[in-house]
Design a protein around this motif. Structure first.
Motif, PDB file in Angstrom:
ATOM      1  N   THR A  83      -2.509   7.516  92.735  1.00  0.00           N
ATOM      2  CA  THR A  83      -2.448   6.173  92.163  1.00  0.00           C
ATOM      3  C   THR A  83      -2.666   5.122  93.248  1.00  0.00           C
ATOM      4  OG1 THR A  83      -0.896   6.885  90.440  1.00  0.00           O
ATOM      5  CG2 THR A  83      -1.007   4.526  90.904  1.00  0.00           C
ATOM      6  N   THR A  84      -2.022   5.325  94.383  1.00  0.00           N
ATOM      7  CA  THR A  84      -2.157   4.404  95.509  1.00  0.00           C
ATOM      8  C   THR A  84      -3.600   4.303  95.972  1.00  0.00           C
ATOM      9  OG1 THR A  84       0.098   4.875  96.271  1.00  0.00           O
ATOM     10  CG2 THR A  84      -1.421   3.925  97.881  1.00  0.00           C
ATOM     11  N   LYS A  85      -4.252   5.449  96.095  1.00  0.00           N
ATOM     12  CA  LYS A  85      -5.646   5.475  96.553  1.00  0.00           C
ATOM     13  C   LYS A  85      -6.576   4.764  95.571  1.00  0.00           C
ATOM     14  CE  LYS A  85      -9.409   8.518  98.008  1.00  0.00           C
ATOM     15  NZ  LYS A  85     -10.399   7.732  97.232  1.00  0.00           N
ATOM     16  N   MET A  86      -6.416   5.059  94.289  1.00  0.00           N
ATOM     17  CA  MET A  86      -7.301   4.482  93.287  1.00  0.00           C
ATOM     18  C   MET A  86      -7.107   2.969  93.170  1.00  0.00           C
ATOM     19  SD  MET A  86      -9.240   6.875  92.455  1.00  0.00           S
ATOM     20  CE  MET A  86     -10.158   5.738  91.452  1.00  0.00           C
ATOM     21  N   VAL A  87      -5.856   2.525  93.201  1.00  0.00           N
ATOM     22  CA  VAL A  87      -5.595   1.091  93.117  1.00  0.00           C
ATOM     23  C   VAL A  87      -6.147   0.384  94.355  1.00  0.00           C
ATOM     24  CG1 VAL A  87      -3.798  -0.693  93.123  1.00  0.00           C
ATOM     25  CG2 VAL A  87      -3.583   1.290  91.608  1.00  0.00           C
ATOM     26  N   HIS A  88      -6.003   1.019  95.513  1.00  0.00           N
ATOM     27  CA  HIS A  88      -6.544   0.431  96.746  1.00  0.00           C
ATOM     28  C   HIS A  88      -8.062   0.268  96.637  1.00  0.00           C
ATOM     29  CE1 HIS A  88      -6.961  -0.570 100.960  1.00  0.00           C
ATOM     30  NE2 HIS A  88      -7.881   0.386 101.088  1.00  0.00           N
ATOM     31  N   ASP A  89      -8.729   1.271  96.102  1.00  0.00           N
ATOM     32  CA  ASP A  89     -10.185   1.195  95.926  1.00  0.00           C
ATOM     33  C   ASP A  89     -10.552   0.049  94.981  1.00  0.00           C
ATOM     34  OD1 ASP A  89     -10.638   3.299  97.622  1.00  0.00           O
ATOM     35  OD2 ASP A  89     -10.970   4.785  96.040  1.00  0.00           O
ATOM     36  N   ILE A  90      -9.823  -0.043  93.884  1.00  0.00           N
ATOM     37  CA  ILE A  90     -10.100  -1.095  92.899  1.00  0.00           C
ATOM     38  C   ILE A  90      -9.929  -2.481  93.511  1.00  0.00           C
ATOM     39  CG2 ILE A  90      -9.267  -2.164  90.755  1.00  0.00           C
ATOM     40  CD1 ILE A  90      -8.588   0.687  89.792  1.00  0.00           C
ATOM     41  N   MET A  91      -8.914  -2.631  94.362  1.00  0.00           N
ATOM     42  CA  MET A  91      -8.593  -3.937  94.917  1.00  0.00           C
ATOM     43  C   MET A  91      -9.421  -4.303  96.142  1.00  0.00           C
ATOM     44  SD  MET A  91      -6.203  -5.026  92.864  1.00  0.00           S
ATOM     45  CE  MET A  91      -5.236  -6.286  93.683  1.00  0.00           C
ATOM     46  N   THR A  92     -10.084  -3.319  96.753  1.00  0.00           N
ATOM     47  CA  THR A  92     -10.782  -3.612  98.010  1.00  0.00           C
ATOM     48  C   THR A  92     -12.247  -3.179  98.051  1.00  0.00           C
ATOM     49  OG1 THR A  92     -10.051  -1.509  98.999  1.00  0.00           O
ATOM     50  CG2 THR A  92      -8.624  -3.443  99.316  1.00  0.00           C
TER      51      THR A  92
ATOM     52  N   GLN B  15     -18.102  -1.263  88.570  1.00  0.00           N
ATOM     53  CA  GLN B  15     -17.993  -2.352  89.535  1.00  0.00           C
ATOM     54  C   GLN B  15     -17.563  -3.648  88.862  1.00  0.00           C
ATOM     55  OE1 GLN B  15     -20.711  -2.505  92.859  1.00  0.00           O
ATOM     56  NE2 GLN B  15     -21.236  -4.628  92.397  1.00  0.00           N
ATOM     57  N   LYS B  16     -18.135  -3.933  87.692  1.00  0.00           N
ATOM     58  CA  LYS B  16     -17.762  -5.140  86.951  1.00  0.00           C
ATOM     59  C   LYS B  16     -16.299  -5.087  86.521  1.00  0.00           C
ATOM     60  CE  LYS B  16     -22.320  -6.419  85.135  1.00  0.00           C
ATOM     61  NZ  LYS B  16     -23.144  -6.587  83.916  1.00  0.00           N
ATOM     62  N   ALA B  17     -15.875  -3.900  86.083  1.00  0.00           N
ATOM     63  CA  ALA B  17     -14.483  -3.736  85.644  1.00  0.00           C
ATOM     64  C   ALA B  17     -13.522  -3.915  86.813  1.00  0.00           C
ATOM     65  CB  ALA B  17     -14.292  -2.361  85.011  1.00  0.00           C
ATOM     66  N   ALA B  18     -13.886  -3.363  87.976  1.00  0.00           N
ATOM     67  CA  ALA B  18     -13.044  -3.495  89.166  1.00  0.00           C
ATOM     68  C   ALA B  18     -12.926  -4.958  89.581  1.00  0.00           C
ATOM     69  CB  ALA B  18     -13.618  -2.664  90.308  1.00  0.00           C
ATOM     70  N   TRP B  19     -14.041  -5.675  89.542  1.00  0.00           N
ATOM     71  CA  TRP B  19     -14.021  -7.099  89.877  1.00  0.00           C
ATOM     72  C   TRP B  19     -13.161  -7.881  88.900  1.00  0.00           C
ATOM     73  CZ3 TRP B  19     -19.986  -7.919  91.004  1.00  0.00           C
ATOM     74  CH2 TRP B  19     -20.270  -7.377  92.269  1.00  0.00           C
ATOM     75  N   SER B  20     -13.219  -7.490  87.626  1.00  0.00           N
ATOM     76  CA  SER B  20     -12.412  -8.158  86.599  1.00  0.00           C
ATOM     77  C   SER B  20     -10.925  -7.969  86.870  1.00  0.00           C
ATOM     78  CB  SER B  20     -12.765  -7.605  85.217  1.00  0.00           C
ATOM     79  OG  SER B  20     -11.943  -8.179  84.222  1.00  0.00           O
ATOM     80  N   VAL B  21     -10.536  -6.731  87.192  1.00  0.00           N
ATOM     81  CA  VAL B  21      -9.134  -6.434  87.497  1.00  0.00           C
ATOM     82  C   VAL B  21      -8.682  -7.224  88.718  1.00  0.00           C
ATOM     83  CG1 VAL B  21      -7.533  -4.649  88.291  1.00  0.00           C
ATOM     84  CG2 VAL B  21      -9.134  -4.148  86.443  1.00  0.00           C
ATOM     85  N   ARG B  22      -9.542  -7.263  89.732  1.00  0.00           N
ATOM     86  CA  ARG B  22      -9.211  -7.979  90.962  1.00  0.00           C
ATOM     87  C   ARG B  22      -9.037  -9.472  90.698  1.00  0.00           C
ATOM     88  NH1 ARG B  22     -13.255  -6.593  95.729  1.00  0.00           N
ATOM     89  NH2 ARG B  22     -13.022  -4.594  94.642  1.00  0.00           N
TER      90      ARG B  22
END
Length: 213
Positions: A149-158, A168-175
């Motif tokens: 979970t830590t790894k995946m959230v880190h990827d999403i946030m960075t 990529q669009k979804a990750a940017w939206s979450v960020r």
């Protein structure tokens, strides 16, 4: 949260009461905390505006402290979240700051929860797409689940670039949601971990019931 439903292929029975320690209960308690902070900050006196907190207050028969709605409710739900779910002091400080930043009037409440719902929906749908069978495997061990979970959230946030455009669009939206709401990476990790851990426990209970029936 469609991610949780898809992950475990679980059907939600209609008119079923929420059991203690469920995903629904955890998210509801988080909403109660938000609403208690809003009540205190904005001086809200109409309990009907804050439906989750109203239910929490009536179920536990929490008296209003010093004629100020939200004070006793905030302390009580904070205690429950810390004791039952292991959340730390920082988790609540970020929620306090988030409400202070985004809710300056009563009219901002609806928009705030609409944004929180959008954040949850995009986040868990994205995690479901990214982790697939790996997430199921990690459910076997708590430590592995937390690390993944830590790894995946880190990827999403960075992470700046993803192979698939929709991811990529979804990750940017979450960020963007996290930035607007004022959530740190650690806050998101602890929130996600609790949700998925509870979903795992719900799956175990469901499988046990099926075996016994």
């Amino acid at each position: 949260m469609s991610f949780i439903t898809k992950l475990f292929k679980k059907e939600t029975p209609e008119a079923e009461e929420t059991s203690k320690g469920s995903v629904e209960e955890f998210v509801s308690l988080v909403r109660v905390y938000y609403q208690a902070v809003m009540a205190v900050n904005l001086g809200i006196t109409n309990l009907n505006i804050l439906a989750d907190m109203a239910l929490f207050k009536r179920m536990l028969k929490i008296p209003t402290q010093n004629n100020k709605l939200g004070v006793a409710e905030k302390a009580r739900v904070r205690k429950v979240l810390m004791q039952d779910y292991g959340l730390k002091e920082y988790f609540f400080k970020e929620m306090d700051n988030s409400v202070k930043k985004n809710c300056r009037t009563i009219n901002d409440i609806k928009g705030y929860f609409f944004m929180f719902q959008g954040f949850c929906g995009d986040l868990f749908n994205l995690l479901g797409n990214l982790m697939h069978w790996k997430f199921r495997f990690s459910l076997l061990v708590k430590k592995l689940l937390y690390n993944m979970t830590t790894k995946m959230v880190h990827d999403i946030m960075t992470k700046s670039e993803w192979k698939e455009v929709n991811v990529q669009k979804a990750a940017w939206s979450v960020r963007k949601y996290a930035e607007h709401l004022g959530y740190s990476e650690q806050w998101v990790i602890d929130f996600v971990y609790n949700v998925v851990l509870l979903a795992r426990d719900e799956q175990k209970k469901e499988l046990k019931k099926r075996k016994e029936s």
